[in-house]
Enzyme design. Structure first.
Site, mmCIF file in Angstrom:
data_model
loop_
_atom_site.group_PDB
_atom_site.id
_atom_site.type_symbol
_atom_site.label_atom_id
_atom_site.label_comp_id
_atom_site.label_asym_id
_atom_site.label_seq_id
_atom_site.Cartn_x
_atom_site.Cartn_y
_atom_site.Cartn_z
ATOM 1 C CB SER A 192 -0.958 0.000 1.197
ATOM 2 O OG SER A 192 -0.263 -0.118 2.423
ATOM 3 C CD GLU A 228 0.752 7.787 5.052
ATOM 4 O OE1 GLU A 228 0.291 6.712 5.524
ATOM 5 O OE2 GLU A 228 1.313 8.647 5.732
ATOM 6 C CB ALA A 251 -0.206 19.170 12.217
ATOM 7 N NE ARG A 282 -2.783 12.905 19.959
ATOM 8 C CZ ARG A 282 -1.665 13.141 20.624
ATOM 9 N NH1 ARG A 282 -1.542 12.730 21.871
ATOM 10 N NH2 ARG A 282 -0.656 13.767 20.039
ATOM 11 N N GLY A 283 -3.878 12.537 15.888
ATOM 12 C CA GLY A 283 -3.352 13.695 15.183
ATOM 13 C C GLY A 283 -2.468 14.559 16.060
ATOM 14 C CG ASP A 284 1.264 15.064 15.352
ATOM 15 O OD1 ASP A 284 1.235 14.379 16.397
ATOM 16 O OD2 ASP A 284 1.847 14.713 14.311
ATOM 17 C CD GLN A 344 6.408 7.627 12.175
ATOM 18 O OE1 GLN A 344 6.668 7.585 10.978
ATOM 19 N NE2 GLN A 344 5.686 8.587 12.725
ATOM 20 C CG PHE A 392 10.742 13.116 7.805
ATOM 21 C CD1 PHE A 392 10.265 14.401 8.028
ATOM 22 C CD2 PHE A 392 10.681 12.602 6.521
ATOM 23 C CE1 PHE A 392 9.731 15.161 6.990
ATOM 24 C CE2 PHE A 392 10.144 13.346 5.476
ATOM 25 C CZ PHE A 392 9.671 14.634 5.713
ATOM 26 C CG HIS A 396 1.386 2.031 4.647
ATOM 27 N ND1 HIS A 396 0.301 2.096 3.804
ATOM 28 C CD2 HIS A 396 1.559 3.278 5.146
ATOM 29 C CE1 HIS A 396 -0.175 3.335 3.798
ATOM 30 N NE2 HIS A 396 0.583 4.083 4.597
#
Length: 297
Positions: A19, A21, A55, A111-113, A182, A222, A272
């Site tokens: 997959s 991204e 974000a 959840r997100g940053d 991650q 990163f 991924h």
């Protein structure tokens, strides 16, 4: 007359499920470039193609537009990312409904940053408190397939590695189908994490996230932000390669392939790939792993 020496047979490793991204483009030129990248990588018939959500929800409109266009183009199953930072439940549910209306049936729930770098996450008073809560909420909106995030080297805000595993289990128990990790550079980081997850009773697939390095300085940045370890031996190999782009491409692709082959030999079935909207590194990696474009399969 003796013949040529026969090379030893390579170990049998199953061709992986793939997959990809992407992130939503900011300009028309970037959008055209992304369209070409997606068209190239869609030829590998990926399990799904996902589009990130910035974000603090900063890319909401661009993410929705990009996913909708990818669905319209028929490039394959498309997953839209969705976070709960700085938004009410009603707002988040409205985005989910827009995804569904656009033909998106898979959400990567995070959840997100926070929108401000370095600040801590604070749940919106009328919003979802965390990703497990978001997963439960999305299941009331529509029958989405849901993926969630996992952190082989532990989420930076986690109290402990064990608590991080327990929270991952809560997200999966809430209705998620799989976890996507991650990125990491050392296979043992993933394998130890997977062992701990299994010991905690997690049975859902845990898909390793792979970052083919296209720019060493960027990869270092990163890694620092997300806590991905880079051994000194790997740094020694990578340092200075940005001054030699062609050599960099060969070396980093070989390193990514070596990482992936180790994971595949340990029973991983799905990879991924974080493309950073570049086609060539991911294309080369897929070919090295035996994943062929549909027209050449």
């Amino acid at each position: 007359m003796s013949g040529f020496p026969v090379a030893p047979a390579r170990s049998s490793v199953k061709t992986p499920v793939i997959s990809f991204e992407f992130f939503p483009p900011k300009t028309e030129g970037a959008a055209r470039s992304l369209q070409q990248t997606v068209a190239t990588l869609a030829g590998f018939a990926p399990e799904f193609l996902s589009v990130t959500y910035g974000a603090g929800g900063t890319t909401r409109d661009r993410t929705l537009a990009t996913t909708a266009e990818m669905v319209r183009q028929g490039v394959g199953p498309v997953a839209g990312h969705l976070t709960c930072v700085g938004a009410t439940r009603e707002d988040v549910n409205a985005v989910a409904q827009e995804y569904w209306a656009a033909g998106v049936r898979h959400i990567v729930a995070l959840r997100g940053d926070p929108g401000t770098p370095g600040s801590r996450f604070e749940p919106h008073p009328g919003g979802y408190a965390h990703a497990a809560d978001l997963v439960k909420g999305l299941k009331t909106v529509a029958d989405f397939e849901i993926s969630v995030a996992a952190y082989p080297e532990t989420h930076p805000e986690a109290v402990s590695p064990q608590k991080d595993i327990e929270y991952l289990k809560a997200k999966l128990d809430a209705g998620a189908t799989r976890a996507i990790t991650q990125f990491f550079f050392v296979p043992e980081a993933f394998l130890r994490f997977r062992d701990r997850a299994v010991a905690a009773g997690i049975t859902a697939p845990i898909v390793p996230g792979i970052l083919p390095i296209a720019n060493v300085a960027q990869a270092y940045k990163f890694a620092e932000l997300c806590g991905a370890g880079i051994p000194e031996t790997l740094r020694a190999t990578l340092d200075g390669l940005d001054a030699h782009p062609e050599a960099r491409a060969m070396v980093t692709t070989a390193l990514a392939a070596e990482l992936c082959r180790t994971l595949l030999a340990e029973g991983v079935e799905h990879l991924h790939i974080y493309t950073l909207n570049r086609a060539e590194p991911s294309y080369a990696l897929c070919r090295l792993l035996g994943v062929m474009p549909a027209l050449q399969a």
